[in-house]
Motif scaffolding. Structure first.
Motif, short mmCIF file in Angstrom:
data_model
loop_
_atom_site.label_atom_id
_atom_site.label_comp_id
_atom_site.label_asym_id
_atom_site.label_seq_id
_atom_site.Cartn_x
_atom_site.Cartn_y
_atom_site.Cartn_z
N GLY A 282 33.14 -31.45 -47.07
CA GLY A 282 33.43 -30.75 -48.32
C GLY A 282 33.39 -31.69 -49.51
O GLY A 282 32.79 -31.38 -50.55
N ILE A 283 33.97 -32.87 -49.35
CA ILE A 283 33.95 -33.86 -50.44
C ILE A 283 32.51 -34.23 -50.78
O ILE A 283 32.12 -34.29 -51.94
CB ILE A 283 34.75 -35.12 -50.05
N ALA A 285 29.79 -32.46 -50.25
CA ALA A 285 29.09 -31.33 -50.86
C ALA A 285 29.46 -31.23 -52.34
O ALA A 285 28.63 -30.93 -53.19
CB ALA A 285 29.45 -30.04 -50.13
N LYS A 286 30.75 -31.49 -52.64
CA LYS A 286 31.20 -31.40 -54.02
C LYS A 286 30.64 -32.51 -54.89
O LYS A 286 30.34 -32.30 -56.05
CB LYS A 286 32.74 -31.48 -54.07
N THR A 287 30.51 -33.71 -54.33
CA THR A 287 30.14 -34.84 -55.17
C THR A 287 28.64 -35.09 -55.23
O THR A 287 28.07 -35.16 -56.30
CB THR A 287 30.86 -36.12 -54.71
N GLY A 289 26.26 -33.34 -53.16
CA GLY A 289 25.46 -32.20 -52.73
C GLY A 289 24.91 -32.42 -51.34
O GLY A 289 24.40 -33.49 -51.03
#
Lengths: 295, 360
Positions: A282-283, A285-287, A289
């Motif tokens: 998740g981290i 994907a957030k930062t 991609g």
């Protein structure tokens, strides 16, 4: 009579929405339906069962999780896992960065050789690799033999059946996963940016530190998460190269399920592993991609 | 030490770059005067970019020497050359803001923060982008990026500015505006500019002199007007604007006017400064706009193949009896009376309109 939506509808081959403009299910979805059904029946439902087990066996409540967080044995397993993953990740990223750098900057023919050299180990079973390291690194193995014959050491070095052995085995397995995302990002860096930096008065070292390195960071970060996440789930390598002295989370789950038959406790450890993994992904994907991270 | 704001001259002696058997640069000799705006113009593969990269220090010449302001820089690392370079595609650092990009050359030179901030502000004001200092390059339009690249290349007061296809990625209208701006900037700063392009219009619009490059050599060097009016070779006549070519043999010369025998009958040609003797074969270049419809000198008949009205002028393709194709441009005042396609027209040109060029 065609509806106005027809004008905006793209050819079916490019349609990505689950439903089209008129609310009809895209027929392409039928092609993946069998896999979807399999995944739901054989993966998601049992996973739900694991979750359920972790809070219901042997009695309802959060006892299993409490045990992981407080009891010294399980806590040690969790910390060992995190520590080994962190060490492995740092080493893999540093070595992977070097390999990726070489790959991105040698001639094309050499690059192809390097790519094959990086990919071939991925096709070899993790079991074979772990046993190979065991043979190479054991007390009477070729590495210790050679070191003793050359007079560098008197006593064989303890290279396996400890954390060092596990780290060696894990790094060996994980380096390709470090190399590939970093290489993908490096290959996309415009050479002219480096030229521009030099023309503006920066030497080679400054150019590397101020321009090149920052531009590789998305790849480095993606590689870090991938390597760490893979490392969390390692089972065979620590079991063989740790010689029973290094227990990581996956092995602990196996012991709980197969040997001590405490299914609820094993399930809880599995859930901890899964949540750690999902949070890290998740981290990423957030930062950076997911797309960039996985090349 | 010379005045910081003044440009310095560049001298190239026998500069060559070989890649195996391929000669990207083949014995180039060139003197760029201090404060001059020189454009290297040529088709792709002509060696113009290689020459610029050799100047910037990114291509190591196989032979030859580069002198700047009297001292050799051939062995100098790129970062020691102190040239501003505007790269194709601008090469702005994507992870730095506009101010970060422009401040970069000052930062690596170890200047203090207040000084950097002041110089960055001045440089951005120079290109009218002061209000965009905190943006990232990807948030700017192509024209704005080009200006940032320009500001970054000028902020450290380099002795010269090298431009590699600086307008390549821009649309035509914007390109024209920026050409004028760049020209004004050059006049104002007085530094030496070396520009590379394949766009002849850009070269004509901005340069003091143009060096036309072909196959690693400089084919012809001169002021835009001189190159256009007096091309020395067929290649130059064709590359810098269009030309018609007529071959003929000199049969007589009278008071500087030669009579040539060509496939479509005799042609009279003013020799000008390029002498010829009776019996010589000459190749004449003739600009399309110098052809005129109607009777006159060098009169002949031709069939109209196509006639296209283009607003500022009209383009007519003609074919002579021998099969020779001629392009003719009509100015706006004559474009109204465009000849119909398929008709036969009479045309001619002034004897001084043709220029004898070397065949390839």
């Amino acid at each position: 009579m065609p509806s106005p939506a027809d004008k905006t509808a793209r050819p079916t081959g490019f349609r990505v929405a689950l439903r089209d403009a008129r609310g009809h299910l895209d027929p392409h979805w039928w092609l993946v339906a069998p896999i979807l059904i399999l995944v739901v029946c054989l993966y998601l439902l049992p996973l739900g069962n694991v979750l359920l087990l972790s809070v219901s066996d042997p009695k309802p409540g959060l006892d299993n999780y409490e045990r992981i967080a407080t009891a010294s044995g399980p806590l040690k397993v969790l910390l060992t896992t995190l520590r080994l993953c962190a060490i492995t990740t740092v080493i893999s990223i540093v070595l992977g960065f070097c390999v990726a750098f070489a790959m991105a900057h040698v001639r094309e023919t050499h690059q192809r050789i390097l790519v094959v050299a990086v990919l071939v180990p991925l096709w070899i079973s993790v079991l074979i690799r772990a046993f190979s390291w065991l043979v190479l690194l054991r007390d009477q193995g070729p590495v210790n033999d050679w070191l003793m014959q050359s007079g560098a050491i008197d006593q064989p070095l303890a290279l396996v059946r400890n954390e060092l052995g596990v780290v060696i085995g894990m790094v060996h397995y994980l380096i390709p996963y470090a190399v590939l995302p970093i290489f993908a990002v490096m290959r996309g860096i415009d050479q002219r940016l480096l030229f521009a930096s030099r023309s503006l008065g920066a030497g080679a070292v400054t150019t590397f530190l101020k321009v090149y390195l920052p531009l590789t960071l998305p790849g480095v970060f993606a590689a870090t998460v991938i390597v760490f996440v893979f490392g969390l789930g390692f089972y065979v390598t620590p079991a063989i190269l740790g010689g029973g002295r290094v227990v990581m989370l996956a092995e602990s789950v196996s012991v709980a399920i197969l040997q001590t038959v405490r299914w609820g406790f094993g399930a809880a450890q599995s859930v901890v592993l899964l949540v750690l993994t999902l949070v890290l992904i998740g981290i990423m994907a957030k930062t950076v991609g997911l797309k960039k991270g996985f090349g | 030490m010379t005045d910081e704001s003044a440009g310095q001259d560049i001298r190239l002696y026998g500069l060559s770059k070989y890649y195996g058997d391929f000669r990207a640069l083949d014995d180039v000799n060139l003197h760029v005067a201090a404060g001059e705006f020189l454009t290297l113009l040529g088709p792709s593969g002509s060696g113009k970019s290689t020459l610029l990269m050799a100047l910037a220090g990114f291509v190591e010449p196989t032979h030859g020497d580069i002198f700047v302001g009297g001292s050799s820089i051939t062995a100098l690392a790129p970062e020691k050359r102190d040239f501003g370079v505007v790269f194709q595609g601008y090469a702005l650092f994507p992870h730095m803001t506009v101010a970060g990009n422009v401040g970069y050359p000052l930062k690596v030179r170890g200047l203090g923060k207040p000084e950097i901030a002041a110089k960055v502000r001045d440089a951005l004001d120079l290109v009218q982008l002061g209000h965009l200092a905190t943006r990232l390059p990807k948030q700017l339009s192509g024209g704005q990026q080009q200006r940032v690249a320009l500001a970054r290349a000028l902020v450290f007061s380099p002795k010269m500015l090298l431009l590699d296809e600086p307008m390549g990625a821009l649309d035509k209208k914007l390109r024209h505006d920026l050409q004028l701006e760049l020209r004004q900037l050059h006049r104002r700063l007085g530094r030496t500019f070396v520009n590379v392009t394949h766009d002849q219009e850009e070269a004509m619009a901005m340069s003091d002199r143009i060096a036309i490059m072909r196959a690693g050599k400089i084919e012809q060097l001169g002021a835009p007007r001189a190159l256009y009016d007096a091309p020395e070779t067929r290649f130059v006549a064709d590359f810098l604007g269009k030309s018609n070519f007529i071959e003929g043999k000199v049969t007589g010369i009278d008071a500087g006017i030669a009579t040539l025998d060509t496939a479509d009958g005799p042609v009279v040609h003013a020799l000008g400064t390029r002498p010829a003797g009776i019996g010589d074969s000459l190749l004449l270049a003739l600009r399309p706009q110098k052809l005129m419809l109607g009777p006159g000198p060098n009169s002949r008949k031709a069939t109209v193949e196509t006639a296209i009205f283009l607003g500022t002028h009209a383009e007519v393709s003609l074919r002579c009896a021998s099969g020779l194709a001629l392009a003719l441009n009509l100015g706006i005042e004559n474009a109204q009376a465009l000849p119909a396609e398929g008709t036969t027209v009479e045309l001619g040109w002034d004897p001084a309109a043709t220029v004898a060029v070397r065949p390839d």
